[in-house]
Scaffold this active site. Structure first.
Site, PDB file in Angstrom:
ATOM      1  N   GLU A  33     -17.976   2.875 -35.010  1.00  0.00           N
ATOM      2  CA  GLU A  33     -18.281   1.439 -34.931  1.00  0.00           C
ATOM      3  C   GLU A  33     -17.701   0.842 -33.653  1.00  0.00           C
ATOM      4  O   GLU A  33     -16.567   1.179 -33.265  1.00  0.00           O
ATOM      5  CB  GLU A  33     -17.690   0.758 -36.169  1.00  0.00           C
ATOM      6  CG  GLU A  33     -18.569  -0.284 -36.797  1.00  0.00           C
ATOM      7  CD  GLU A  33     -19.902   0.254 -37.286  1.00  0.00           C
ATOM      8  OE1 GLU A  33     -20.889   0.223 -36.517  1.00  0.00           O
ATOM      9  OE2 GLU A  33     -19.973   0.686 -38.445  1.00  0.00           O
ATOM     10  N   GLY A 123     -25.546  -6.779 -42.026  1.00  0.00           N
ATOM     11  CA  GLY A 123     -25.076  -5.719 -41.122  1.00  0.00           C
ATOM     12  C   GLY A 123     -25.965  -4.490 -41.188  1.00  0.00           C
ATOM     13  O   GLY A 123     -25.547  -3.390 -40.828  1.00  0.00           O
ATOM     14  N   LEU A 124     -27.208  -4.657 -41.661  1.00  0.00           N
ATOM     15  CA  LEU A 124     -28.126  -3.514 -41.764  1.00  0.00           C
ATOM     16  C   LEU A 124     -29.212  -3.582 -40.687  1.00  0.00           C
ATOM     17  O   LEU A 124     -30.252  -2.945 -40.796  1.00  0.00           O
ATOM     18  CB  LEU A 124     -28.763  -3.474 -43.166  1.00  0.00           C
ATOM     19  CG  LEU A 124     -27.775  -3.301 -44.319  1.00  0.00           C
ATOM     20  CD1 LEU A 124     -28.487  -3.389 -45.675  1.00  0.00           C
ATOM     21  CD2 LEU A 124     -27.057  -1.957 -44.222  1.00  0.00           C
ATOM     22  N   SER A 127     -32.175  -7.436 -37.111  1.00  0.00           N
ATOM     23  CA  SER A 127     -32.581  -7.829 -35.755  1.00  0.00           C
ATOM     24  C   SER A 127     -33.267  -6.675 -35.039  1.00  0.00           C
ATOM     25  O   SER A 127     -34.354  -6.838 -34.475  1.00  0.00           O
ATOM     26  CB  SER A 127     -31.367  -8.227 -34.907  1.00  0.00           C
ATOM     27  OG  SER A 127     -30.651  -9.237 -35.526  1.00  0.00           O
ATOM     28  N   GLU A 159     -32.639  -8.564 -27.033  1.00  0.00           N
ATOM     29  CA  GLU A 159     -31.486  -9.102 -27.769  1.00  0.00           C
ATOM     30  C   GLU A 159     -30.435  -9.662 -26.802  1.00  0.00           C
ATOM     31  O   GLU A 159     -29.863 -10.713 -27.028  1.00  0.00           O
ATOM     32  CB  GLU A 159     -30.902  -8.013 -28.670  1.00  0.00           C
ATOM     33  CG  GLU A 159     -29.701  -8.477 -29.442  1.00  0.00           C
ATOM     34  CD  GLU A 159     -29.770  -8.184 -30.941  1.00  0.00           C
ATOM     35  OE1 GLU A 159     -30.786  -7.663 -31.422  1.00  0.00           O
ATOM     36  OE2 GLU A 159     -28.789  -8.495 -31.614  1.00  0.00           O
ATOM     37  N   ASP A 171     -28.307   0.310 -32.901  1.00  0.00           N
ATOM     38  CA  ASP A 171     -29.199  -0.219 -33.936  1.00  0.00           C
ATOM     39  C   ASP A 171     -30.660   0.025 -33.582  1.00  0.00           C
ATOM     40  O   ASP A 171     -31.453   0.484 -34.408  1.00  0.00           O
ATOM     41  CB  ASP A 171     -28.974  -1.725 -34.120  1.00  0.00           C
ATOM     42  CG  ASP A 171     -27.542  -2.036 -34.497  1.00  0.00           C
ATOM     43  OD1 ASP A 171     -26.788  -1.090 -34.782  1.00  0.00           O
ATOM     44  OD2 ASP A 171     -27.180  -3.228 -34.503  1.00  0.00           O
ATOM     45  N   TYR A 221     -18.202 -10.769 -30.905  1.00  0.00           N
ATOM     46  CA  TYR A 221     -18.769  -9.473 -30.503  1.00  0.00           C
ATOM     47  C   TYR A 221     -18.772  -9.359 -28.971  1.00  0.00           C
ATOM     48  O   TYR A 221     -18.294  -8.374 -28.402  1.00  0.00           O
ATOM     49  CB  TYR A 221     -20.197  -9.339 -31.043  1.00  0.00           C
ATOM     50  CG  TYR A 221     -20.828  -8.002 -30.755  1.00  0.00           C
ATOM     51  CD1 TYR A 221     -20.750  -6.969 -31.682  1.00  0.00           C
ATOM     52  CD2 TYR A 221     -21.470  -7.743 -29.544  1.00  0.00           C
ATOM     53  CE1 TYR A 221     -21.310  -5.728 -31.410  1.00  0.00           C
ATOM     54  CE2 TYR A 221     -22.018  -6.514 -29.260  1.00  0.00           C
ATOM     55  CZ  TYR A 221     -21.948  -5.512 -30.198  1.00  0.00           C
ATOM     56  OH  TYR A 221     -22.489  -4.276 -29.921  1.00  0.00           O
TER      57      TYR A 221
HETATM   58  C1  GLA Z   1     -23.836  -4.356 -33.966  1.00  0.00           C
HETATM   59  C2  GLA Z   1     -24.480  -3.997 -32.616  1.00  0.00           C
HETATM   60  C3  GLA Z   1     -24.392  -2.490 -32.335  1.00  0.00           C
HETATM   61  C4  GLA Z   1     -22.982  -1.955 -32.538  1.00  0.00           C
HETATM   62  C5  GLA Z   1     -22.399  -2.442 -33.871  1.00  0.00           C
HETATM   63  C6  GLA Z   1     -20.962  -2.075 -34.032  1.00  0.00           C
HETATM   64  O1  GLA Z   1     -24.584  -3.824 -35.011  1.00  0.00           O
HETATM   65  O2  GLA Z   1     -25.820  -4.393 -32.577  1.00  0.00           O
HETATM   66  O3  GLA Z   1     -24.847  -2.220 -31.034  1.00  0.00           O
HETATM   67  O4  GLA Z   1     -22.152  -2.294 -31.478  1.00  0.00           O
HETATM   68  O5  GLA Z   1     -22.514  -3.848 -34.032  1.00  0.00           O
HETATM   69  O6  GLA Z   1     -20.808  -0.705 -34.071  1.00  0.00           O
END
Ligand code: GLA
Length: 381
Positions: A33, A123-124, A127, A159, A171, A221
């Site tokens: 992560e 968190g899935l 986007s 994005e 992602d 972030y």
């Molecule tokens: C989000 C971002 C990813 C990654 C995760 C953390 O989902 O879109 O690129 O950095 O957070 O691992």
């Protein structure tokens, strides 16, 4: 299938021709992560929840896009594509079109309808699924000839530029290249990938959604990414992937302790991800579970992207004999935990967690059993 029919029905009711149908999946991440934007290793898989798009050409002088989940239709001209203030889902669409236009690709006017079943803020990667479904659909409709890797990069750029999150590649990559029943060990520097069958022996993966998403998660972030870039450049390196823990010690006293710990987390998380692949290969589930717990500890205490709700769920997992590993997943500040649970013992644990979580936070958590699926694909064939 229900989602497919809903999208198709709505499209046909509005536009009557037969649309091209595309599905793009959401993703989970076993471990690794906040390391993708540090050129590290991640371990995601695409899931059966996703976004479905219907698209067809039109002879009008503008495009129409309907977001069924918001019950909104947006009419726009291809010659007036720009980032909208508080544009929500529109900015994902406009961001993709902008990237395609930058590449001088021949677009025409189109009609589009989409809907999804990825819970927002979970968190899935709803986007990434939205971006991929749109770019894949437009690429197919106008025969643009883009390969999957190019589409992944277009989605990521959209994005960055139109949504404002300086995300890594994980992602969009997992949502595009996901492979049924497989986790992808992805080297985010070279984009080399090795597939690992998702065979957890006598264990299963369970997701628990906190159903919270704390504000400022996007700016937090971007802040994390800036810290990582600052530290690697102080060491003359392009990314923290190329920095060892020994090299980092040379910055001790020169940067804040909080920043030091963040960089240390990234270096260790990259190592944990590589070790997780070995555990999966050797069917060492206990070893894998411990890596998940350490990953969470680092994300919470050092990288500081967790929150009380996520920490509470992981603490409960630590105390339960039926769970051998758990951690927050994705960007953090809310969303889901991923739990490695002994088969047959999951239900007990889930009931206990649901009650305790409700008592503590006054909100209910949601539990998902997802299956690992293909990434982005045409539904018409
Ligand atoms: C989000 C971002 C990813 C990654 C995760 C953390 O989902 O879109 O690129 O950095 O957070 O691992």
């Amino acid at each position: 299938m229900e989602l497919l029919h809903k999208v198709k029905r709505n499209y046909k009711a509005q536009f009557s021709d037969d649309p091209i149908m595309v599905k793009a999946s959401g993703r989970i991440n076993l471990i690794g992560e906040h390391v993708d934007y540090n050129d590290g290793f991640v371990f995601p898989a695409a899931i059966d929840k996703g976004i479905i798009v219907a698209i067809g050409r039109n002879e009008d002088s503008c495009c129409y896009a309907t977001a069924l989940d918001f019950e909104e239709t947006y009419r726009f001209g291809l010659d007036e594509v720009s980032k909208q203030n508080n544009g929500g889902w529109r900015n994902y669409l406009l961001g993709i079109i902008h990237e395609l236009q930058k590449r001088f690709l021949p677009l025409g006017n189109f009609n589009m309808v989409f809907a999804g079943d990825i819970p927002a803020g979970s968190g899935l990667s709803s986007s990434a699924a939205l971006e991929n479904s749109i770019v894949f659909a437009i690429n197919t409709l106008f025969d643009l000839g883009l390969c999957r890797e190019e589409m992944v990069k277009i989605s990521q750029k959209a994005e960055h530029e139109f949504v404002g999150v300086q995300c890594g590649i994980m992602d969009q990559y997992a949502s595009m290249f996901g492979k049924k029943d497989n986790f992808l060990l992805l080297d985010c520097k070279s984009l080399d990938v090795v597939s690992y069958e998702a065979d957890f022996d006598s264990h299963e993966l369970v997701l628990i959604n906190t159903n919270v998403q704390h504000t400022l998660s996007d700016s937090a972030y971007n802040d994390r990414r800036n810290v990582c870039e600052k530290i690697s450049s102080m060491l003359g390196k392009k990314a923290l992937r190329n920095v060892s823990e020994e090299e980092l010690t040379t910055l001790s006293g020169k940067i804040t302790l909080a920043d030091y710990q963040k960089a240390q987390f990234v270096i260790q998380e990259i190592q944990r991800t590589q070790r997780a692949a070995i555990c999966l290969e050797n069917k060492d589930m206990a070893g894998l579970g411990n890596l998940l717990f350490s990953s969470h500890e680092g994300l919470s205490k050092e990288y500081q992207v967790s929150c009380d709700e996520l920490d509470f769920l992981v603490d409960m997992a630590r105390e339960d004999n039926g769970v051998i590993g758990a951690r927050m997943m994705g960007g953090g500040f809310g969303g889901c935990t991923i739990n490695l649970v002994k088969k047959g013992e999951g239900q007990n644990y889930i009931e206990k967690v649901e009650m305790a979580y409700k008592n503590k936070f006054g909100v209910t958590c949601s539990v998902y059993h997802v299956s690992i699926s293909d990434g982005t694909y045409l539904l018409n064939e």
